[in-house]
Design an enzyme around this catalytic site. Structure first.
Site, PDB file in Angstrom:
ATOM      1  N   ARG A 119       0.795  -1.223   0.000  1.00 50.03           N
ATOM      2  CA  ARG A 119       0.000   0.000   0.000  1.00 50.03           C
ATOM      3  C   ARG A 119       0.826   1.270   0.000  1.00 50.03           C
ATOM      4  NH1 ARG A 119      -2.855  -3.675   1.892  1.00 50.03           N
ATOM      5  NH2 ARG A 119      -0.984  -4.121   3.043  1.00 50.03           N
ATOM      6  N   THR A 120       1.761   1.344   0.932  1.00 48.97           N
ATOM      7  CA  THR A 120       2.470   2.607   1.098  1.00 48.97           C
ATOM      8  C   THR A 120       3.235   2.943  -0.171  1.00 48.97           C
ATOM      9  OG1 THR A 120       2.643   2.133   3.449  1.00 48.97           O
ATOM     10  CG2 THR A 120       4.081   3.857   2.589  1.00 48.97           C
ATOM     11  N   LYS A 129      25.773  -4.698  -1.698  1.00 47.97           N
ATOM     12  CA  LYS A 129      27.244  -4.632  -1.768  1.00 47.97           C
ATOM     13  C   LYS A 129      27.825  -3.915  -0.560  1.00 47.97           C
ATOM     14  CE  LYS A 129      26.925  -4.055  -6.788  1.00 47.97           C
ATOM     15  NZ  LYS A 129      27.131  -3.053  -7.848  1.00 47.97           N
ATOM     16  N   ARG A 170      11.531   3.742   3.576  1.00 56.15           N
ATOM     17  CA  ARG A 170      11.131   2.759   4.609  1.00 56.15           C
ATOM     18  C   ARG A 170      12.347   1.922   4.949  1.00 56.15           C
ATOM     19  NH1 ARG A 170       5.874  -1.045   4.521  1.00 56.15           N
ATOM     20  NH2 ARG A 170       5.010   0.947   5.229  1.00 56.15           N
ATOM     21  N   HIS A 178       5.318   6.075  11.493  1.00 52.72           N
ATOM     22  CA  HIS A 178       4.811   5.940  10.116  1.00 52.72           C
ATOM     23  C   HIS A 178       3.817   7.088   9.898  1.00 52.72           C
ATOM     24  CE1 HIS A 178       3.572   4.349   6.375  1.00 52.72           C
ATOM     25  NE2 HIS A 178       3.173   3.135   6.714  1.00 52.72           N
TER      26      HIS A 178
HETATM   27  C1  NCD Z   1       1.814  -0.964   8.251  1.00 49.82           C
HETATM   28  C2  NCD Z   1       3.305  -0.799   8.389  1.00 49.82           C
HETATM   29  O1  NCD Z   1       4.056  -1.072   7.454  1.00 49.82           O
HETATM   30  O2  NCD Z   1       3.703  -0.364   9.471  1.00 49.82           O
HETATM   31  N1  NCD Z   1       1.408  -1.152   6.942  1.00 49.82           N
HETATM   32  C3  NCD Z   1       1.078  -0.034   6.205  1.00 49.82           C
HETATM   33  O3  NCD Z   1       1.909   0.768   5.888  1.00 49.82           O
HETATM   34  N2  NCD Z   1      -0.216   0.123   5.903  1.00 49.82           N
HETATM   35  C4  NCD Z   1       1.189  -1.899   9.178  1.00 49.82           C
HETATM   36  C5  NCD Z   1       1.718  -3.307   9.286  1.00 49.82           C
HETATM   37  O4  NCD Z   1       2.651  -3.702   8.604  1.00 49.82           O
HETATM   38  O5  NCD Z   1       1.150  -4.037  10.099  1.00 49.82           O
END
Ligand code: NCD
Length: 308
Positions: A53-54, A82, A103, A131
């Site tokens: 999703r993100t 590497k 991320r 997040h």
């Molecule tokens: C979440 C995350 O990556 O922290 N997912 C997201 O971005 N919607 C929640 C999760 O992984 O449980």
């Protein structure tokens, strides 16, 4: 250091949150008006951890603003394999892009990386840390459904490792919201987050059981147990499956309760709930587009005005 990175929800003010949500609502009302807004701009997607999703919603949001994206790809296929450091990676990537979405599995990684770059950097999850862009879409969803004042919000599941929980809890201190945290004792909210909420004067209660508090909730935000963060698989097994919502559980809920989840879900919400009026999680995921468009629009516009 530039002020425009989005690293933690702890430093989001009510005004800055409302500015993004208002802009997202304007985009939702007339997406076509934004189609060429950032033509030629490039967003770099640097995901050192899995994401559906993100990553896809940032990608889509940038394209719907007229821009394009460059994707680092998986860690397996990048120079990280590497031995390249994160600092070197982002310093190189800022030469390719007008903004960076990062991320990373380590808490604090986004903050550290942001110190090496002059383009805006968005933390799309740093380990069990924060997040914040997820929080903006969570708040947008809550606002659309119930408004953001005089609310009781229950947050349930993995409060220790869940970064979406930490960001949401911080952001909700800006609003008149009673926060109820429901988890096993071993997955309580971390001490530093509890401390921050206390400092902010937030109304906070902790529970090990959903039953007693469910009838008063306007929102129930369910989270996945973050298996990948547990140092010991046995500890995970001891708590897995303990907090599961199904139609029977929800019999005690208010009719207008919104059940939310950042997704992916594992087994915390039975699929039968999807068909009920409570289910808000797919709408929540869809809101990722206007909200991330609004966030990027703000960051890119300010960066341009700043002479970049
Ligand atoms: C979440 C995350 O990556 O922290 N997912 C997201 O971005 N919607 C929640 C999760 O992984 O449980």
């Amino acid at each position: 250091m530039r002020q425009d990175h989005l690293i933690s929800a702890a430093n989001l003010s009510r005004e800055s949150i409302e500015a993004v949500l208002d802009r997202a609502a304007a985009i939702d009302a007339d997406p076509a008006a934004y189609r060429q807004r950032h033509a030629g701009a490039v967003l770099a997607l640097c995901f050192f951890e899995p994401s559906t999703r993100t990553k896809m919603s940032f990608d889509t949001a940038m394209k719907r603003l007229g821009g394009t994206t460059v994707d680092m790809g998986t860690v397996e296929s990048s120079s990280v394999k590497k031995g390249e450091t994160l600092a070197d990676t982002v310093r190189v990537v800022e030469g390719y892009a007008d903004a960076i979405v990062l991320r990373h599995p380590s808490e604090g990684a986004a903050k550290m990386a942001s110190e090496f770059v002059d383009v805006p950097l968005v933390n799309a999850g740093d380990g069990a840390g924060q997040h914040p862009s997820q929080t903006l879409l969570d708040l947008y969803t809550i606002r659309e459904r119930a408004g953001l004042d005089d609310l009781s919000v229950g947050i349930m599941g993995d409060l220790k490792y869940g970064r979406t929980v930490h960001s949401l809890a911080h952001a909700l201190t800006n609003f008149d919201v009673r926060q109820h945290f429901i988890s096993p004792e071993s997955l309580r909210l971390p001490r530093n987050v509890r401390f921050d909420l206390h400092e902010a004067g937030a109304h906070v209660r902790e529970h090990t059981d959903l039953e007693a508090v469910l009838p008063e909730l306007d929102v129930l935000y369910v989270t996945r147990i973050q298996r990948e963060r547990f140092p010991d698989e046995n500890e995970y097994r001891a708590v897995a499956g303990q907090y599961r919502i199904d139609e029977e559980t929800l019999e005690a809920a208010r009719d207008d309760l919104s059940v939310m989840h950042p997704l992916p879900r594992v087994d915390e919400i039975a699929p039968e709930v999807d068909e009920t009026e409570y289910a808000t999680y797919f709408e929540q995921a869809h809101n990722g587009i206007p909200v991330r468009m609004a966030l990027l629009d703000g960051l890119l516009t300010r960066a341009k005005e700043g002479g970049r």
